[in-house]
Design a protein around this motif. Structure first.
Motif, PDB file in Angstrom:
ATOM      1  N   GLU A 159       0.981  -1.122   0.026  1.00 56.53           N
ATOM      2  CA  GLU A 159       0.059  -0.446   0.254  1.00 56.53           C
ATOM      3  C   GLU A 159       1.453   1.538  -0.159  1.00 56.53           C
ATOM      4  N   GLY A 192      -2.787  -3.466  -1.466  1.00 52.97           N
ATOM      5  CA  GLY A 192      -2.816  -2.026  -2.319  1.00 52.97           C
ATOM      6  C   GLY A 192      -3.184  -0.826  -1.579  1.00 52.97           C
ATOM      7  N   PHE A 210      -1.266  -1.810  -6.516  1.00 47.58           N
ATOM      8  CA  PHE A 210      -0.537  -2.477  -6.280  1.00 47.58           C
ATOM      9  C   PHE A 210       1.647  -1.615  -6.186  1.00 47.58           C
TER      10      PHE A 210
END
Length: 310
Positions: A159, A192, A210
Motif C-alpha cells: 500500500e 494496495g 499496488f
C-alpha cells in the motif's frame, strides 16, 4: 517461558478462576491474548528465550506465578497478525520463540516499505525467504515455510508503493516474484492503495493499486495468488475489500472465508454484463475471473456455499 519464574507453592484454590477446569481457563486466557491490531516487528528480549512480544505483555501473566505457569500461550501466536519489515527480524522472532510456538503462528504480513532500489539486498532476502524451501539458497538461509509451519494466511503489503524508491515495472516484477514459489496456504492477500472514486472504478486486480501504474508488464497477479492457495478450483474464491484507502485483494478457501472472515457469506458477487464494473467489495470464482472480458455464463453454481455442501 515458564523457567524464568519459579513455580508457585500456593495453588490459590480460594480463587474462582483457579478452580475452573483447565479447558475453561485456556479459553479465557485465549481471549486475553488476542489484540485488535497488527504486531509489528516483535522483538524478543535478550535476557530470556521466548519472552512475550511487544503489545502482548498481558497483565494477566503478571498477576501471580500460578497464572504465569498455567496460562496456555499458544493463542497469543495463533490469534494475532505479525508484521515484519525485514527477513532478519522475522527469523530472529521465530528462532526466539522456538518450535513450541512458531508452529502456532498462522497469520503473517510482509511490509514492503523497507524495499529500496539502491539496496537490492532486502528484496533478494525476501525472495529467498519466500522460496518455500526450494533451491540451494532457501535451504541454506532458511524459509518462511520452515519457520512458520502452521502458517495459513500470508499478507504482502504494497500500500505504500508511492514511497518505495523502485521503478514501477521493477516493483511489479518483484511483487509477482514474491508470489512465485508460495503454495499450500489457505489465504493469500496482497494489500494496495485505493483512494478516491477513480481508483475504486478500477478492477480490483489492476496493478495501479499496488505499484501505481497499469502498463507495467504481465498481468498475472491473480494467477500467481491462485496457485499459492492449496485447494481445488471450486473450493476457493477471489475476494477484494476496500476500507480506509486500502484495497485487500486475496485468494481464499471458502472454508477459511466462512469460518474466519464472514460467516454470513453465501456466494460470489455477480455482474450482469462483462462491461459492468466489479463491485467495490466482493468475490468471484475462477471461471468469472478467467472470462471477465466476456459474457459467458458459469456452467454450475454447485458448492458455492461450503456450509451447504452435501
Amino acid at each position: 517461558m515458564s523457567t524464568m519464574v519459579a513455580p508457585p507453592q500456593n495453588l490459590q484454590l480460594q480463587s474462582p478462576l483457579m478452580r475452573l477446569p483447565a479447558e475453561i481457563k485456556h479459553i479465557i486466557h485465549g481471549y486475553c491474548f488476542e489484540i485488535d491490531q497488527t504486531i509489528v516487528d516483535p522483538v524478543v528480549g535478550s535476557g530470556a528465550r521466548a519472552e512475550e512480544p511487544p503489545l502482548l505483555s498481558i497483565p494477566l501473566l503478571q498477576t501471580c506465578r500460578l497464572v504465569y505457569h498455567q496460562a496456555d500461550r499458544r493463542a497469543m501466536y495463533s490469534r494475532n497478525i505479525f508484521r515484519f519489515t525485514t527477513v532478519d527480524r522475522a527469523r530472529c522472532f521465530f528462532a526466539s520463540i522456538g518450535n513450541t510456538y512458531s508452529t502456532c503462528v498462522q497469520d503473517i504480513e510482509i511490509d514492503a516499505r523497507r524495499l529500496h532500489g539502491d539496496h537490492p539486498g532486502t528484496s533478494r532476502e525476501w525472495l529467498n525467504y519466500l522460496a518455500w524451501g526450494h533451491g540451494t539458497w532457501a535451504k541454506i538461509l532458511g524459509s518462511l515455510h520452515v519457520d512458520a509451519r502452521g502458517l495459513k494466511c500470508l499478507r504482502i503489503n504494497f500500500e505504500s508503493w508511492p514511497l518505495i524508491p523502485i521503478p514501477r515495472a521493477e516493483l511489479w516484477d518483484l511483487l509477482r516474484a514474491m508470489l512465485l514459489k508460495l503454495e499450500g496456504l489457505e489465504r493469500i492477500v496482497v494489500i494496495g492503495a485505493s483512494k478516491g472514486l477513480s481508483m475504486e472504478k478500477r478492477d480490483p486486480w489492476s496493478p495501479v493499486h499496488f505499484v501505481g501504474g497499469d502498463d507495467v508488464g504481465a498481468d498475472d497477479l491473480v494467477e500467481r495468488m491462485w496457485r499459492a492457495v492449496g485447494e481445488s478450483e471450486h473450493s476457493k474464491v477471489i475476494r477484494w475489500t476496500r476500507a480506509d484507502g486500502k484495497l485487500n485483494l486475496e485468494v481464499v478457501t471458502k472454508a477459511y472465508l466462512s469460518k474466519n472472515l464472514d460467516d454470513s457469506w453465501v456466494g460470489p458477487s455477480m455482474r450482469k454484463r462483462h462491461t459492468d464494473k466489479w463491485p467495490a467489495n466482493g468475490t468471484c470464482t475462477w471461471f468469472a475471473y478467467q472470462h471477465r472480458n466476456s459474457d459467458l455464463i458459469e456452467p454450475t453454481t454447485k458448492d458455492i456455499n461450503p456450509s451447504a455442501a452435501g
